[in-house]
Design an enzyme around this catalytic site. Structure first.
Site, PDB file in Angstrom:
ATOM      1  N   ALA A  80      -6.677  -7.639  -0.477  1.00  0.00           N
ATOM      2  CA  ALA A  80      -7.605  -6.966   0.447  1.00  0.00           C
ATOM      3  C   ALA A  80      -7.452  -7.553   1.841  1.00  0.00           C
ATOM      4  O   ALA A  80      -8.297  -8.292   2.313  1.00  0.00           O
ATOM      5  CB  ALA A  80      -9.036  -7.115  -0.057  1.00  0.00           C
ATOM      6  N   GLY A 128       0.812  -1.211   0.000  1.00  0.00           N
ATOM      7  CA  GLY A 128       0.000   0.000   0.000  1.00  0.00           C
ATOM      8  C   GLY A 128       0.845   1.261   0.000  1.00  0.00           C
ATOM      9  O   GLY A 128       0.437   2.270   0.571  1.00  0.00           O
ATOM     10  N   ASP A 185      -3.096  -8.000   9.589  1.00  0.00           N
ATOM     11  CA  ASP A 185      -3.974  -7.269   8.657  1.00  0.00           C
ATOM     12  C   ASP A 185      -5.112  -8.191   8.206  1.00  0.00           C
ATOM     13  O   ASP A 185      -5.607  -8.086   7.087  1.00  0.00           O
ATOM     14  CB  ASP A 185      -3.185  -6.741   7.447  1.00  0.00           C
ATOM     15  N   GLY A 238       3.582 -14.690   3.997  1.00  0.00           N
ATOM     16  CA  GLY A 238       4.022 -15.465   2.845  1.00  0.00           C
ATOM     17  C   GLY A 238       3.333 -15.060   1.558  1.00  0.00           C
ATOM     18  O   GLY A 238       3.701 -15.538   0.485  1.00  0.00           O
TER      19      GLY A 238
HETATM   20 ZN   LIG Z   1      -5.384  -3.030   7.122  1.00  0.00          ZN
END
Ligand SMILES: [Zn+2]
Length: 386
Positions: A310, A218, A271, A246
């Site tokens: 995502a 990102g 995340d 990974g």
């Molecule tokens: Zn996030």
């Protein structure tokens, strides 16, 4: 009740192999090398053999798991997500929201603040809405905003002291003022979802940024003549999150980040989104539709940015094992990155994050192959883990 565990005990001062740890009530009472001293040992004892005892994981960037999320659904779903991650080793978590309409973010923040007051979660991370359109990844570009002190003030008020972190793209107009406002409110200002140059990122560190959000993911990539946010954040030795699942990073990149950041500045995160621990299929991440295939979550066709990764489907147990067995990081450094450093970053160092007397009895047990076998949170075994 007292409970003594003997095994390979990972403390901030080194690995005790063999070693022991004694829990009294909800706290760590004592830790030592060799065999526990007889008279001091009361209550039950468990010999773990060659198993490892590590501090419970502190996942400071997680959106959901076990089929439920913080980014959509109500309090029951948020409890389910927190419970899923606790059973997979995260004895502490910061619930991360993604970009959404401001009114919805405000409502969700208020709901999560109630859960933080209750101890279900340990605080809130706003990943958005002040992020870069060019590097939005799975963040919905319709609801991105330029940094806005009034909007931040509404979210801060809704959090009632439970906002721990906000991720900001430092190149946006007004970012420096927002960074200063966040720091002034006791909130960790992190750089992420950013197209900034290294110079702009370094200026943001001077303005108060102390943390990098999923570094390399990102953000503008690291080029040898344009090192970008990743180069600047690692160079300035702020704490840097990596998603060591990974999928998000090559293992070489994980090792380089670990070396560049240094053992006290690397933070392992999941995340994770709602599909963590669930079969492939169709899920959501805030307003966005996500398809999980082969365990990899991507924005569904038709969305702006379709195909972007995502979030992850990982647990902390997974990323810790990957960091040790695939990326080859030392066990003690991984324990720091999964527990001690995030606890320090978020102001919890006096409460949790290490196997040290006086801290909360938050710990995990890993077998000799680094698979999770049990989790203890605040002195109680988490159901289904032992
Ligand atoms: Zn996030």
């Amino acid at each position: 009740m007292n409970h003594t565990l003997t095994g390979r005990v990972v403390t901030p001062d080194g690995i005790l192999d063999p070693g022991w740890i004694r829990v009294a009530g909800d706290r760590i009472d004592a830790v030592g090398p060799g065999e526990p001293d007889g008279p001091a040992q009361q209550g039950s004892a468990t010999d773990l053999g060659g198993q490892w005892v590590l501090p419970g994981f502190f996942d400071m960037h997680v959106h959901g798991g076990g089929g439920a999320s913080f980014t959509e659904g109500g309090a029951a779903q948020a409890r389910q997500a927190a419970g899923f991650h606790r059973a997979h080793g995260s004895t502490r978590i910061i619930a991360s929201l993604v970009t959404a309409p401001l009114d919805e973010l405000e409502q969700r923040t208020a709901m999560l603040a109630d859960l933080a007051d209750e101890g279900v979660i340990d605080g809130i991370h706003l990943e958005g809405p002040f992020l870069s359109r060019a590097r939005c990844g799975a963040q919905d570009p319709r609801y991105l905003l330029d940094p806005d002190l009034a909007a931040f003030g509404r979210l801060l008020a809704a959090a009632r002291g439970q906002l721990r972190q906000i991720t900001i793209a430092p190149e946006l107009p007004g970012a420096a003022e927002l960074i200063r406002a966040a720091v002034g409110a006791g909130v960790v200002a992190a750089a992420g979802h950013t197209d900034a140059t290294a110079e702009v990122t370094a200026a943001a560190v001077d303005a108060g940024v102390t943390h990098g959000t999923h570094v390399f993911n990102g953000m503008r990539p690291l080029d040898h003549r344009q090192p970008g946010p990743a180069g600047a954040l690692l160079d300035r030795r702020v704490t840097c999150e990596v998603i060591a699942d990974g999928t998000h990073l090559h293992d070489v990149t994980i090792r380089l980040a670990a070396r560049a950041a240094g053992p006290g500045n690397l933070v392992l995160i999941t995340d994770a989104m709602g599909a963590a621990g669930m079969p492939d299929g169709s899920y959501r991440l805030g307003p966005q539709h996500v398809i999980v295939s082969g365990g990899v979550a991507r924005l569904a066709d038709g969305a702006p940015g379709a195909g972007a990764i995502a979030g992850s489907t990982a647990t902390m147990a997974h990323v810790v094992r990957h960091a040790i067995t695939a990326a080859g990081l030392p066990v003690a450094d991984v324990a720091a990155a999964a527990s001690t450093t995030p606890a320090r970053v978020l102001g919890f160092a006096g409460r949790t994050g290490a196997l040290r007397p006086g801290l909360a009895a938050d710990l995990v047990i890993l077998d000799p192959d680094f698979r999770l076998t049990a989790v203890m949170a605040r002195g109680s075994w988490v159901d289904g883990t032992l």
